[in-house]
Design a protein around this motif. Structure first.
Motif, PDB file in Angstrom:
ATOM      1  N   ASP A  38       0.839  -1.206   0.000  1.00 40.21           N
ATOM      2  CA  ASP A  38       0.000   0.000   0.000  1.00 40.21           C
ATOM      3  C   ASP A  38       0.872   1.254   0.000  1.00 40.21           C
ATOM      4  O   ASP A  38       0.532   2.257  -0.652  1.00 40.21           O
ATOM      5  N   TRP A  41       2.094   1.812  -3.576  1.00 35.58           N
ATOM      6  CA  TRP A  41       1.117   2.498  -4.435  1.00 35.58           C
ATOM      7  C   TRP A  41       1.064   3.985  -4.090  1.00 35.58           C
ATOM      8  O   TRP A  41       0.984   4.822  -5.001  1.00 35.58           O
ATOM      9  N   GLN A  42       1.129   4.308  -2.800  1.00 34.09           N
ATOM     10  CA  GLN A  42       1.107   5.692  -2.375  1.00 34.09           C
ATOM     11  C   GLN A  42       2.321   6.453  -2.906  1.00 34.09           C
ATOM     12  O   GLN A  42       2.212   7.586  -3.375  1.00 34.09           O
ATOM     13  N   LYS A  58       0.043  -3.225  -9.900  1.00 35.34           N
ATOM     14  CA  LYS A  58      -0.877  -3.836  -8.943  1.00 35.34           C
ATOM     15  C   LYS A  58      -1.360  -5.196  -9.437  1.00 35.34           C
ATOM     16  O   LYS A  58      -1.484  -6.151  -8.664  1.00 35.34           O
ATOM     17  N   ASP A  62      -1.035  -8.126  -6.772  1.00 33.69           N
ATOM     18  CA  ASP A  62      -2.205  -8.410  -5.949  1.00 33.69           C
ATOM     19  C   ASP A  62      -2.556  -9.889  -6.003  1.00 33.69           C
ATOM     20  O   ASP A  62      -2.506 -10.527  -7.057  1.00 33.69           O
TER      21      ASP A  62
END
Length: 217
Positions: A38, A41-42, A58, A62
């Motif tokens: 996470d 991605w940030q 992703k 994922d």
């Protein structure tokens, strides 16, 4: 094994011709720390990555499932939720000394540009202990001690009267001998090293077959 052979040959030949060598090792076991995806991605969003590229990354990460193969049997799937982030400061520097070079004490660290690298006299390279003097006896002794640990852990099994001798020999060949002889193809053994290996082998065989009583006369 080829990599272990290569570095030992370099150390041996340079020691014979009194040439110093310089080796920089990367400890990949401690080179990576887990990172929260996470946060990845940030970080990609803050660095203005295109949304399309972020979605593609992703999609590859994922719901990643991993399995472990043991004796041909696959384990239950395990979900991988963490990624990898390479750390800094995990390199080790070792200086191989020539045959006529004094064993002088050096600074604990060397600096290359802005990086300070720890100076070591030995390093665990692909499971084999490599020293600045290319002393294979230290690696042999380390392997023998590992073999003794395996032997003492299996001693009750090897002494059991409910297990056939051939089965005990298979256990020895599978769980003890490979631990002791890992990397033996590149060893340069002394008489003391051979004697120590024979002592371990005889101890294991006496445990399997029992002592032999010699009759007088």
């Amino acid at each position: 094994m080829d990599q272990i052979f290569a570095i030992r040959q370099v150390l041996q030949k340079c020691h014979e011709y009194n040439v110093s060598t310089h080796h920089l090792f990367n400890n990949f076991k401690s080179a990576y720390d887990t990172i929260d995806r996470d946060q990845l991605w940030q970080s990609m969003h803050e660095n203005e990555f295109q949304d399309k590229r972020t979605q593609l990354v992703k999609a590859t990460m994922d719901r990643v499932m991993c399995v472990v193969r043991v004796s041909g049997t696959l384990s239950s799937p395990l979900e991988s939720r963490k990624g990898l982030q390479q750390s800094d400061g995990i390199s080790k520097y070792m200086r191989g000394r020539g045959s006529r070079e004094d064993n002088v004490s050096l600074l604990p660290r060397v600096q290359i540009v802005s990086d300070k690298i720890e100076l070591v006299g030995k390093f665990m390279f692909l499971g084999s202990l490599v020293t600045a003097e290319n002393d294979t006896s230290r690696e042999i002794q380390r392997r023998i001690m590992a073999g003794y640990r395996g032997y003492f852990g299996l001693r009750r099994t090897l002494r059991s009267n409910k297990i056939r001798h051939c089965t005990k020999l298979t256990i020895c060949s599978t769980l003890i001998r490979p631990v002791v002889l890992y990397g033996h193809e590149v060893w340069t053994m002394l008489v003391e090293d051979q004697r120590a290996l024979c002592v371990l082998e005889r101890k294991v065989l006496r445990t399997i077959y029992g002592g032999v009583q010699m009759e007088d006369g």
